[in-house]
Design an enzyme around this catalytic site. Structure first.
Site, PDB file in Angstrom:
ATOM      1  N   ASP A   1       0.352   4.421   0.092  1.00 24.31           N
ATOM      2  CA  ASP A   1       1.800   4.233   0.155  1.00 24.31           C
ATOM      3  C   ASP A   1       2.456   5.590   0.379  1.00 24.31           C
ATOM      4  OD1 ASP A   1       4.517   3.101  -0.357  1.00 24.31           O
ATOM      5  OD2 ASP A   1       3.360   1.407  -1.115  1.00 24.31           O
TER       6      ASP A   1
ATOM      7  N   HIS B   1       9.346   4.518  -2.181  1.00 20.80           N
ATOM      8  CA  HIS B   1       8.578   3.272  -2.167  1.00 20.80           C
ATOM      9  C   HIS B   1       7.259   3.401  -2.924  1.00 20.80           C
ATOM     10  CE1 HIS B   1       6.271  -0.122  -0.396  1.00 20.80           C
ATOM     11  NE2 HIS B   1       7.464  -0.698  -0.285  1.00 20.80           N
TER      12      HIS B   1
ATOM     13  N   SER C   1       6.603  -6.050  -1.330  1.00 22.37           N
ATOM     14  CA  SER C   1       6.100  -4.744  -1.766  1.00 22.37           C
ATOM     15  C   SER C   1       6.010  -4.662  -3.280  1.00 22.37           C
ATOM     16  CB  SER C   1       7.009  -3.622  -1.259  1.00 22.37           C
ATOM     17  OG  SER C   1       6.864  -3.431   0.121  1.00 22.37           O
TER      18      SER C   1
END
Length: 725
Positions: free
Chosen positions: A86, A135, A386
């Protein structure tokens, strides 16, 4: 040989010292290590509700997956290594990345994995504001942020603090060198540098995470990925483009692009492709999780659907769709979840056999904000698949910890087959309609929800179904599977496979492919034919009934109502039936025991039939004691087999009661103790008929055991021992 024991879910007491949750002395063992958290943590073994603190409740996803039932059984991820790919993790979340060992003063559980390749130089796993966003920090917090009771010092105070699903696990993160805005598919002509992935580098990130040297020298068994965005050039609502839509629309078109072989230029002109690195990793046996996407399509992203196109990836690769835990959810009186919520975002679609759902709406986790250009630790809620992916991946890690003897695939299938059903399913037109089985354990995956939402409450009890042959090598562990285990899903898949085979045969006939592709076939036809033949090969190799093979030392207790249709085989250790077992059992080594019932026959070609469960063993394993194993069919003791019975009194002894015939050729072993009355007759076997005798023991033969003497008889459809001394 000594046997390592698990902490069982039925334990009801504990000691809390310096934030360490320790099982009672009787059940202490090398695995699992004790759960570690802050001093004064109210969480107790055997009390699920005690784990639902404000810190727990700030991630609404934890209760949705029944995480408290893993913690109350002693499992929070200690010893597990979870890989993530990620957009980096912010190292400033020191407390959330730390452990009790350092009083949460250093981030000693989160590790940076460095990678390089393509046009990207050596890049650590840490968040870098020059090319990352929050994120990866959010995703990694959901996986493993610490249960420290305080959280980071930041403007919202401790009221924002949360903890991850596997809060005692270690995390190894590889950096995409991008934000979540990077496209993972066909690039539009106006794609920016930020939106353009470095394929060669990304492929190497997966390889680097998979081979990372871990602090505990154990492998990384799963890697979760939520990074990236769907490009506007793609649409996954259908398999093929609808009339008038761009050529890149349709899941098949997106797959053709994404799966381009290395060395072959894709439509963007790239000759290296990141997905091939991920596929290479999955084929080493590591589980890969990819999220399903957020557009509300009937299918997941092509990377999530990879097992549909490459069936050899089943059991190594899965995708996660989302649920909204605030819509359609219901709870039991004890505060635990019954219906997890309502499916949202992309559906499981063609990937339903390798798909779950997990919490995806307003998930609070770690975050990073730039304050005057300086990164600062924060917490923030976010939505999307996600957020679902790290919930399911961390839940899988807890299942792996709970069952260290299971393979990666077996642990994944345990998560699949113990899912709890969501509030909606699809009707024939694909519309969401109320699910009449909401809240029940999943039976067959459906196109909207796949295997539905993981339930750690059920998963801690073992598999819910056998999806074909299951070889349980317990490797010295003794354990109890207490779920009712069936094979309903794989039998239903047999019907689906038959329908798909007929459709494929018709397609080949219509396209002239019956004898292979014609010369000059288009690239689309080549891809479709390759997918079809791969799926045909997988169908032909699939066994459409469940079966169990027990091997390795240790005892596996089956305590549920087990209804799979295949044969169970014992090769090593002990298989103990303390519930009900529908199918036949073959003993080819090791021991078959228990005080439950076998509806079919038992054939002991080699090894031991040893009925009964002693009180001490039953108390330690939290199963019911008993002396009689009931068999609905025939019982055969072959020449290399043996019956072993234990006698402790005139009416206290183990035995086999069969509805079928008894066929005896092997040996008899008697373990006798206690006070016995001369003349007492003990029936150690009964059946419809008796043929043969135990080796060396004709009618009236003498058996001596531990100072006692017995006379054996095979009359009146029984095998009896009469006490003569």
């Amino acid at each position: 040989m000594s046997t390592t024991k698990h902490v069982k879910t039925a334990l009801t007491s504990m000691v809390v010292a310096l934030g360490v949750v320790v099982p009672p002395a009787m059940a202490q063992s090398p695995e699992p290590p004790p759960i570690t958290s802050y001093g004064g943590d109210p969480g107790r073994l055997g009390d699920p509700a005690s784990w639902r603190t404000p810190e727990f409740n700030r991630d609404t996803g934890l209760v949705s997956i029944g995480a408290e039932f893993a913690y109350t059984a002693g499992y929070a991820g200690a010893g597990m290594n979870i890989g993530i790919v990620d957009s980096g993790f912010f190292a400033g979340h020191v407390r959330e990345h730390g452990s009790l060992d350092t009083d949460y003063a250093t981030g000693d559980r989160f590790f940076s994995v460095r990678a390089q390749g393509g046009e990207t130089g050596l890049t650590p796993g840490f968040y870098d504001p020059a090319f990352n966003d929050s994120h990866g920090t959010h995703v990694s917090g959901t996986v493993a942020a610490s249960r420290d009771g305080v959280g980071e010092t930041q403007p919202d105070g401790p009221e924002a603090n949360m903890h991850g699903v596997a809060f005692n696990s270690d995390v190894y993160l590889g950096n995409t060198h991008k934000t979540d805005g990077v496209f993972y598919g066909l690039l539009p002509p106006n794609a920016t540098t930020v939106q353009t992935p470095d394929n060669a580098y990304l492929a190497n990130v997966y390889r680097a995470v998979n081979t990372a040297k871990t602090a505990n020298h154990r492998p990384i068994r799963l890697i979760t990925s939520s990074w990236g965005s769907q490009p506007p050039t793609e649409n996954y609502n259908t398999l093929e483009p609808t009339p008038g839509s761009p050529d890149g629309f349709g899941l098949n078109a997106a797959w053709r692009f994404l799966s381009t072989p290395d060395g072959v230029a894709d439509p963007n002109g790239r000759t290296e492709h990141w997905l091939n690195g991920a596929i290479q990793v999955a084929r080493t046996g590591t589980i890969l999780q990819f999220t399903a996407g957020n557009s509300g399509y009937a299918n997941p992203t092509p990377r999530g659907a990879a097992p549909y196109y490459l069936p050899d990836l089943e059991g190594r690769w899965y995708t996660t769709s989302g649920i909204n835990p605030t819509v359609g959810s219901t709870f039991n009186a004890d505060g635990s979840v019954l219906v997890p919520g309502q499916q949202e975002f992309n559906q499981c679609g063609v990937a339903k056999w390798s798909c779950v759902t997990a919490p995806s709406r307003s998930i609070n986790s770690t975050w990073v904000d730039l304050v005057d250009g300086v990164p600062q630790p924060r917490y923030k809620a976010a939505s999307g698949t996600s957020m679902a992916g790290p919930h399911s991946a961390a839940a899988l890690a807890l299942i792996m910890q709970r069952f260290p003897y299971l393979t990666n695939q077996q642990a994944l299938y345990t998560m699949f087959t113990t899912g709890r059903q969501n509030s909606t399913i699809s009707d024939a037109a694909g519309n969401a309609v109320p699910n009449p089985d909401a809240g029940r354990i999943v039976q067959v995956p459906d196109s909207r929800n796949g295997w539905h939402t993981p339930s750690l409450r059920e998963a801690m009890k073992g598999p819910g179904q056998l999806l074909g042959p299951f070889r349980a090598d317990t490797r010295g562990y003794s354990d109890v599977w207490s779920n009712d285990i069936s094979d309903v899903a794989i039998r239903a898949r047999g019907q689906e496979d038959a329908a798909e085979a007929a459709a494929w045969k018709a397609t080949k006939a219509a396209k002239g492919w019956t004898h292979g592709l014609p010369a000059g076939a288009s690239d689309i036809d080549k891809s479709d034919y390759a997918t079809g033949t791969r799926r045909e090969k997988a169908r032909n190799a699939r066994d459409h009934e469940g079966s169990l093979t027990k091997s390795g030392s240790g005892t596996l207790f089956l305590a549920g109502n087990d209804t799979w249709h295949g044969t169970s085989t014992v090769l090593g250790g002990t298989l103990s039936i303390v519930g009900s077992h529908a199918g036949p059992i073959d003993v080819r080594g090791g021991t078959l025991g228990g005080s439950g019932s076998v509806a079919d026959g038992v054939d002991v070609a080699a090894g031991v039939l040893q009925p009964g469960v002693a009180p001490l063993e039953a108390a330690h394993e939290h199963v019911a004691p008993g002396n009689v194993l009931n068999v609905g069919g025939d019982v055969r003791i072959g020449r290399e087999g043996r019956l072993a019975v234990a006698i402790s009194g005139d009416s206290a002894y183990t035995s086999v009661r069969a509805a079928g015939d008894l066929v005896l050729h092997g040996n008899l072993h008697v373990d006798a103790g206690g006070t016995l009355t001369r003349g007492a007759v003990l029936t150690i076997m009964s059946g419809r008929s008796v043929s043969g005798t135990f080796h060396g023991l004709a009618e009236g033969g003498v058996v001596r055991a531990d100072g006692h003497q017995f006379r054996v008889s095979y009359r009146n459809n029984r095998v009896t021992l009469t006490v003569t001394r």
